[in-house]
Design an enzyme around this catalytic site. Sequence first.
Site, PDB file in Angstrom:
ATOM      1  N   VAL A  17      48.889  51.302  42.853  1.00 57.60           N
ATOM      2  CA  VAL A  17      48.799  52.007  44.135  1.00 57.60           C
ATOM      3  C   VAL A  17      50.153  52.214  44.796  1.00 57.60           C
ATOM      4  CG1 VAL A  17      46.423  51.249  44.545  1.00 57.60           C
ATOM      5  CG2 VAL A  17      48.344  49.917  45.500  1.00 57.60           C
ATOM      6  N   TYR A  28      54.785  40.084  53.804  1.00 57.72           N
ATOM      7  CA  TYR A  28      53.318  40.035  53.676  1.00 57.72           C
ATOM      8  C   TYR A  28      52.662  40.122  55.058  1.00 57.72           C
ATOM      9  CZ  TYR A  28      48.715  38.509  52.048  1.00 57.72           C
ATOM     10  OH  TYR A  28      47.370  38.442  51.758  1.00 57.72           O
TER      11      TYR A  28
END
Length: 237
Positions: free
Chosen positions: A52, A142
């Site tokens: 992706v 993250y």
Amino acid sequence: MKKVALVTGGTRGVGLAICSMLAANGHDVIATARRAPAGELPAGVAYLRCDVSQPDDVLGVFARLRELHGRLDVLVNNAGIAGADRLGDPRDPAWDAVIGTNLTGAYRCAQAAQALFPAEGGRLVFLASVLGLRAVPDQIAYTASKHGVVGLAKAFALALASRRITSNAICPGWVDTAMARQRFSELGIEASEARAGVPTGAIVTPEEVAAAVLYLCSDAARNITGHTLVLDGGTLA
């Protein structure tokens, strides 16, 4: 006619549990991942390769989806990676890799998916994290990516509401997966210590996350959009 669902990062862990549950509840499911699955996928689940973080991969998999089914009813943006940051290194490779997969990849997939949703509507589900709502010091990329994913879910909810397409985020705490066990190792803790830090004393299972996805994709949730569902045993309460 069966509904068609695509789950990114769908060949292991939480993604595989989501694929299995959607297939068991009447969906034709496509699981994407960068690498072929290690074993046989559940009945009703097909595999298509897709990284992706690569725009051409995303365009290719949605073009293939159009050829195979001509429509999409559910997109679950689950693909994600983690990585410790290197503070003080302006060329920190973790930033581009984590943001590229977790945030930009989810955006590109949602952009491609919305053109395939039928007139009667559809479902977008973004897998975020409790780190989409709080932070830890050694997972800056993250944390930023998952905060962004929560924002994506809200923004797409407003952008697509007139088309009866809902968009929601799920923020799990610790989930019993290989990624969590890797994180336990990085932190130098055992699973029992992680459980002890959860008010309910239980780590979330992949199947619990999958059940939440199934609910958000059901007719019962047709008016739930722009919502962030937290599954963390009360950790953020």
